[in-house]
Design an enzyme around this catalytic site. Structure first.
Site, PDB file in Angstrom:
ATOM      1  N   ARG A  35     -47.613 -62.797 -79.527  1.00 41.46           N
ATOM      2  CA  ARG A  35     -48.262 -62.354 -78.312  1.00 41.46           C
ATOM      3  C   ARG A  35     -48.942 -63.501 -77.576  1.00 41.46           C
ATOM      4  O   ARG A  35     -49.496 -63.282 -76.493  1.00 41.46           O
ATOM      5  CB  ARG A  35     -49.333 -61.333 -78.684  1.00 41.46           C
ATOM      6  CG  ARG A  35     -49.177 -59.968 -78.032  1.00 41.46           C
ATOM      7  CD  ARG A  35     -50.328 -59.118 -78.530  1.00 41.46           C
ATOM      8  NE  ARG A  35     -50.406 -57.840 -77.913  1.00 41.46           N
ATOM      9  CZ  ARG A  35     -49.781 -56.747 -78.347  1.00 41.46           C
ATOM     10  NH1 ARG A  35     -48.952 -56.819 -79.356  1.00 41.46           N
ATOM     11  NH2 ARG A  35     -49.981 -55.598 -77.748  1.00 41.46           N
ATOM     12  N   ARG A  40     -55.662 -54.478 -71.636  1.00 45.85           N
ATOM     13  CA  ARG A  40     -54.456 -54.840 -72.385  1.00 45.85           C
ATOM     14  C   ARG A  40     -53.431 -55.484 -71.451  1.00 45.85           C
ATOM     15  O   ARG A  40     -52.740 -56.425 -71.830  1.00 45.85           O
ATOM     16  CB  ARG A  40     -53.863 -53.604 -73.075  1.00 45.85           C
ATOM     17  CG  ARG A  40     -54.642 -53.208 -74.328  1.00 45.85           C
ATOM     18  CD  ARG A  40     -54.464 -51.760 -74.713  1.00 45.85           C
ATOM     19  NE  ARG A  40     -53.099 -51.413 -75.035  1.00 45.85           N
ATOM     20  CZ  ARG A  40     -52.592 -50.184 -74.938  1.00 45.85           C
ATOM     21  NH1 ARG A  40     -53.354 -49.188 -74.498  1.00 45.85           N
ATOM     22  NH2 ARG A  40     -51.356 -49.949 -75.267  1.00 45.85           N
ATOM     23  N   ARG A  45     -54.164 -42.666 -79.298  1.00 45.13           N
ATOM     24  CA  ARG A  45     -54.618 -44.028 -79.573  1.00 45.13           C
ATOM     25  C   ARG A  45     -55.868 -44.302 -78.752  1.00 45.13           C
ATOM     26  O   ARG A  45     -55.897 -44.065 -77.558  1.00 45.13           O
ATOM     27  CB  ARG A  45     -53.510 -45.016 -79.190  1.00 45.13           C
ATOM     28  CG  ARG A  45     -52.657 -45.398 -80.371  1.00 45.13           C
ATOM     29  CD  ARG A  45     -51.509 -46.261 -79.943  1.00 45.13           C
ATOM     30  NE  ARG A  45     -51.932 -47.520 -79.307  1.00 45.13           N
ATOM     31  CZ  ARG A  45     -51.089 -48.492 -78.972  1.00 45.13           C
ATOM     32  NH1 ARG A  45     -49.799 -48.350 -79.202  1.00 45.13           N
ATOM     33  NH2 ARG A  45     -51.531 -49.581 -78.411  1.00 45.13           N
ATOM     34  N   ARG A  69     -48.123 -40.684 -72.205  1.00 44.40           N
ATOM     35  CA  ARG A  69     -48.034 -40.758 -73.674  1.00 44.40           C
ATOM     36  C   ARG A  69     -49.304 -40.177 -74.309  1.00 44.40           C
ATOM     37  O   ARG A  69     -49.226 -39.398 -75.256  1.00 44.40           O
ATOM     38  CB  ARG A  69     -47.856 -42.229 -74.091  1.00 44.40           C
ATOM     39  CG  ARG A  69     -47.909 -42.474 -75.581  1.00 44.40           C
ATOM     40  CD  ARG A  69     -47.356 -43.846 -75.923  1.00 44.40           C
ATOM     41  NE  ARG A  69     -48.370 -44.890 -75.883  1.00 44.40           N
ATOM     42  CZ  ARG A  69     -48.105 -46.190 -76.004  1.00 44.40           C
ATOM     43  NH1 ARG A  69     -46.870 -46.618 -76.149  1.00 44.40           N
ATOM     44  NH2 ARG A  69     -49.071 -47.064 -75.963  1.00 44.40           N
ATOM     45  N   LYS A  72     -41.324 -50.908 -76.157  1.00 47.70           N
ATOM     46  CA  LYS A  72     -40.974 -51.779 -77.293  1.00 47.70           C
ATOM     47  C   LYS A  72     -40.870 -50.987 -78.590  1.00 47.70           C
ATOM     48  O   LYS A  72     -39.945 -51.177 -79.366  1.00 47.70           O
ATOM     49  CB  LYS A  72     -42.022 -52.881 -77.496  1.00 47.70           C
ATOM     50  CG  LYS A  72     -42.210 -53.807 -76.326  1.00 47.70           C
ATOM     51  CD  LYS A  72     -43.151 -54.955 -76.694  1.00 47.70           C
ATOM     52  CE  LYS A  72     -44.565 -54.514 -77.051  1.00 47.70           C
ATOM     53  NZ  LYS A  72     -45.342 -53.992 -75.912  1.00 47.70           N
TER      54      LYS A  72
HETATM   55  P1  ADP Z   1     -49.225 -52.233 -77.000  1.00 50.31           P
HETATM   56  O1  ADP Z   1     -48.023 -53.114 -76.977  1.00 50.31           O
HETATM   57  O2  ADP Z   1     -48.943 -50.859 -76.505  1.00 50.31           O
HETATM   58  O3  ADP Z   1     -50.445 -52.825 -76.359  1.00 50.31           O
HETATM   59  P2  ADP Z   1     -49.577 -52.652 -79.893  1.00 50.31           P
HETATM   60  O4  ADP Z   1     -49.497 -51.520 -80.837  1.00 50.31           O
HETATM   61  O5  ADP Z   1     -48.509 -53.686 -79.945  1.00 50.31           O
HETATM   62  O6  ADP Z   1     -49.676 -51.972 -78.478  1.00 50.31           O
HETATM   63  O7  ADP Z   1     -50.976 -53.401 -80.067  1.00 50.31           O
HETATM   64  C1  ADP Z   1     -52.208 -52.732 -80.042  1.00 50.31           C
HETATM   65  C2  ADP Z   1     -53.377 -53.730 -80.165  1.00 50.31           C
HETATM   66  O8  ADP Z   1     -53.289 -54.415 -81.415  1.00 50.31           O
HETATM   67  C3  ADP Z   1     -53.405 -54.836 -79.134  1.00 50.31           C
HETATM   68  O9  ADP Z   1     -54.027 -54.428 -77.930  1.00 50.31           O
HETATM   69  C4  ADP Z   1     -54.171 -55.932 -79.874  1.00 50.31           C
HETATM   70  O10 ADP Z   1     -55.556 -55.657 -79.880  1.00 50.31           O
HETATM   71  C5  ADP Z   1     -53.689 -55.788 -81.293  1.00 50.31           C
HETATM   72  N1  ADP Z   1     -52.499 -56.631 -81.571  1.00 50.31           N
HETATM   73  C6  ADP Z   1     -51.255 -56.180 -81.894  1.00 50.31           C
HETATM   74  N2  ADP Z   1     -50.413 -57.202 -82.097  1.00 50.31           N
HETATM   75  C7  ADP Z   1     -51.146 -58.338 -81.890  1.00 50.31           C
HETATM   76  C8  ADP Z   1     -50.849 -59.718 -81.931  1.00 50.31           C
HETATM   77  N3  ADP Z   1     -49.616 -60.164 -82.207  1.00 50.31           N
HETATM   78  N4  ADP Z   1     -51.850 -60.598 -81.650  1.00 50.31           N
HETATM   79  C9  ADP Z   1     -53.083 -60.184 -81.373  1.00 50.31           C
HETATM   80  N5  ADP Z   1     -53.429 -58.885 -81.307  1.00 50.31           N
HETATM   81  C10 ADP Z   1     -52.483 -57.962 -81.575  1.00 50.31           C
END
Ligand code: ADP
Length: 193
Positions: A88, A150, A139, A127, A13
């Site tokens: 999400r 996740r 990360r 990664r 993404k």
């Molecule tokens: P990935 O898609 O690789 O899991 P992101 O960078 O999108 O990584 O998100 C990392 C973390 O940030 C998530 O695991 C969550 O804890 C938090 N997060 C990000 N976006 C949201 C969201 N829209 N709602 C709730 N938590 C979020």
């Protein structure tokens, strides 16, 4: 153009939304990046979500909705945006609907990147190794144990959005296992850019 890119962690993404953002000249709104920035800056909000993120859980819906509400009102988002990592959950999607409705705006498309679970684990492990090899910070949540949380969060909370947006006639699904260029090509066609 107002877009959402949807898919499990590691689906690509971030990579693809950065490319679409460049191509269309619209900002990439990544709630993950915004939350990581808040954690790094040590803000109240950052302190609130730090542990949740490190454990692979989801930040509270209202917290991300407030961040997004403020972000879509910034000048650069007036011409459109691509949301990456948001919504999400179904309540986040409903909240977004309400935010857009009060601004008389609508989504154009939701792009889904489809990738199977074993490929995701490989990608994220690679990664993390590559970042470490380049001397970049890895990360905290890119390790097998947190990754599996996740993925669980994705399956339980986020995957239902695929049907949700399909029902609204907004969904375009693309096979995320193809090369970065092929995926980009197909996404570009899907949005008619
Ligand atoms: P990935 O898609 O690789 O899991 P992101 O960078 O999108 O990584 O998100 C990392 C973390 O940030 C998530 O695991 C969550 O804890 C938090 N997060 C990000 N976006 C949201 C969201 N829209 N709602 C709730 N938590 C979020």
């Amino acid at each position: 153009m107002r877009l959402i890119i949807l898919g499990p962690p590691g689906a690509g993404k971030g990579t693809q939304s950065a490319r679409i953002s460049q191509r269309l000249g619209i900002p990439q709104l990544s709630t993950g990046d915004m939350l990581r920035a808040a954690v790094k800056a040590g803000t109240e909000l950052g302190k609130r979500v730090e542990g949740i993120m490190a454990a692979g859980g989801l930040a509270p819906d209202q917290v991300v909705l407030d961040i997004i509400a403020a972000r879509i009102d910034e000048a650069d988002a007036k011409a459109g945006f691509i949301m990456d990592g948001f919504p999400r959950t179904i309540p986040q999607a409903d909240g977004l609907d309400a935010l857009l409705a009060t601004r008389r705006l609508a989504l154009d498309k939701v792009l889904e990147l489809r990738v199977d679970e074993s490929a995701l684990i490989d990608r994220i492990t690679t990664r993390a190794k590559e970042a470490a090899a380049r001397g970049e910070p890895v990360r905290k949540d890119d390790n097998p144990e947190v990754l599996s949380r996740r993925l669980q969060a994705y399956v339980k909370e986020t995957a239902p959005l695929v049907e949700h947006f399909a029902g609204k006639g907004l969904l375009q699904s693309i096979d995320g296992l193809q090369s970065v260029e092929t995926v980009e090509d197909q996404l570009t066609k899907a949005i008619g850019a």
